[in-house]
Scaffold this active site. Structure first.
Site, PDB file in Angstrom:
ATOM      1  N   TYR A  61       7.726  -0.431   0.526  1.00  0.00           N
ATOM      2  CA  TYR A  61       6.359  -0.969   0.542  1.00  0.00           C
ATOM      3  C   TYR A  61       6.322  -2.078  -0.502  1.00  0.00           C
ATOM      4  O   TYR A  61       6.150  -1.833  -1.692  1.00  0.00           O
ATOM      5  CB  TYR A  61       5.345   0.135   0.237  1.00  0.00           C
ATOM      6  CG  TYR A  61       3.921  -0.342   0.129  1.00  0.00           C
ATOM      7  CD1 TYR A  61       3.425  -1.316   0.989  1.00  0.00           C
ATOM      8  CD2 TYR A  61       3.060   0.175  -0.836  1.00  0.00           C
ATOM      9  CE1 TYR A  61       2.110  -1.757   0.897  1.00  0.00           C
ATOM     10  CE2 TYR A  61       1.751  -0.255  -0.942  1.00  0.00           C
ATOM     11  CZ  TYR A  61       1.279  -1.225  -0.067  1.00  0.00           C
ATOM     12  OH  TYR A  61      -0.011  -1.669  -0.159  1.00  0.00           O
ATOM     13  N   ASP A  63       6.508  -2.108   5.173  1.00  0.00           N
ATOM     14  CA  ASP A  63       5.509  -3.170   5.031  1.00  0.00           C
ATOM     15  C   ASP A  63       6.044  -4.130   3.976  1.00  0.00           C
ATOM     16  O   ASP A  63       5.988  -3.849   2.786  1.00  0.00           O
ATOM     17  CB  ASP A  63       4.182  -2.551   4.603  1.00  0.00           C
ATOM     18  CG  ASP A  63       3.117  -3.597   4.305  1.00  0.00           C
ATOM     19  OD1 ASP A  63       3.390  -4.803   4.467  1.00  0.00           O
ATOM     20  OD2 ASP A  63       2.012  -3.201   3.891  1.00  0.00           O
ATOM     21  N   ASN A  83       4.907  -7.172   3.489  1.00  0.00           N
ATOM     22  CA  ASN A  83       3.806  -7.993   2.978  1.00  0.00           C
ATOM     23  C   ASN A  83       4.090  -9.492   3.034  1.00  0.00           C
ATOM     24  O   ASN A  83       3.712 -10.232   2.131  1.00  0.00           O
ATOM     25  CB  ASN A  83       3.443  -7.559   1.555  1.00  0.00           C
ATOM     26  CG  ASN A  83       2.203  -6.670   1.530  1.00  0.00           C
ATOM     27  OD1 ASN A  83       1.227  -6.941   2.222  1.00  0.00           O
ATOM     28  ND2 ASN A  83       2.254  -5.597   0.766  1.00  0.00           N
ATOM     29  N   ASP A 136      -4.935   0.270   9.382  1.00  0.00           N
ATOM     30  CA  ASP A 136      -5.069  -1.165   9.648  1.00  0.00           C
ATOM     31  C   ASP A 136      -3.721  -1.781  10.035  1.00  0.00           C
ATOM     32  O   ASP A 136      -3.648  -2.940  10.443  1.00  0.00           O
ATOM     33  CB  ASP A 136      -5.688  -1.909   8.462  1.00  0.00           C
ATOM     34  CG  ASP A 136      -4.989  -1.633   7.134  1.00  0.00           C
ATOM     35  OD1 ASP A 136      -4.161  -0.702   7.059  1.00  0.00           O
ATOM     36  OD2 ASP A 136      -5.289  -2.343   6.154  1.00  0.00           O
TER      37      ASP A 136
END
Length: 251
Positions: free
Chosen positions: A105, A144, A146, A241
């Site tokens: 993450y 993720d 990002n 989300d």
């Protein structure tokens, strides 16, 4: 072998929104979570047939990763030896017989880019870490990350240039990463697919109109590309989300 990665944006909330239905339906061999947002003892998941590994953030209700695996790994490590990553529970590495699985993450550079410098140094440390692992056996990196790598990876690239997750610096780090012998599995199969997103703002009707970003990935060592079967985005799965991403690979 089927692997799934999903930023659940709080596993306790996601469980109330159908997480277990999807988990059992998809029947992954390895299921990775990011942004679990809890501490040890705050949830008990009955996942028959799976070994569970959690990396909790020290800060309550923040960050965190987890991996659920049908097969026990040879070894599990938490973080990469850096205090901040370990405090935030952002990295889980599981060693299997034929590959390393790294569940990540990545830190957000934040809206005002206050954490951009930290984010860029994170990328440098991660690349070095992954290159060292890759010398031993191939890697499968998921999570993720990002960052939307290219303009095709978000709905409104022009208006987002320079924003967190789409800065030149973050995108360049991603390019450098791929140039070091790794491939973006989704673009390996679908290089020109538009509208393929994994995250949408909670703002009104944004997801319905598919105004999203592709920031969740499966990255693999280039030398095992021929073992890949497919890479998918399960954009119809709700509960967060983000949506799950899936990698199918020959063992």
């Amino acid at each position: 072998m089927k692997l799934v990665s999903w930023n659940v944006n709080g596993i306790r909330a996601c469980v109330k929104k159908g997480f277990l239905d999807y988990f059992h339906e998809v029947e992954a061999d390895i299921f990775c979570l990011q942004e679990t947002k809890l501490q040890e003892g705050q949830i008990e998941l009955e996942l028959q047939g799976y070994f569970q590994y959690w990396n909790y953030a020290q800060k309550k209700g923040y960050s965190g990763t987890a991996v659920f695996s049908k097969k026990p790994p040879l070894n599990v490590s938490y973080g990469i030896g850096e205090d901040m990553e370990e405090l935030e529970g952002r990295i889980l590495t599981l060693e299997y017989e034929d590959f390393f699985l790294i569940n990540v993450y990545s830190p957000n550079a934040q809206r005002d880019l206050a954490r951009l410098d930290y984010r860029l140094s994170w990328e440098d440390r991660m690349l070095q870490y992954l290159k060292e692992l890759d010398k031993i056996k191939p890697i499968v990196l998921c999570g993720d990350l990002n960052v939307a790598h290219k303009e095709i990876d978000l709905r409104n690239p022009k208006s987002n240039v320079g924003n967190s997750g789409f800065t030149f610096e973050e995108r360049e780090k991603f390019t450098t990463f791929l140039e070091n012998g790794f491939i973006d599995s989704y673009r390996h199969f679908y290089p020109d697919q538009e509208g393929a997103y994994t995250w949408w703002s909670y703002m009104n009707k944004v997801r319905e109109r598919n105004i999203g970003w592709r920031i969740d990935y499966f990255i693999v060592s280039e030398r095992i590309a021929e073992k890949l079967i497919d890479s998918q985005i399960h954009c119809d799965v709700m509960g967060s989300d983000h949506c799950p991403v899936v990698l199918e690979i020959n063992e």
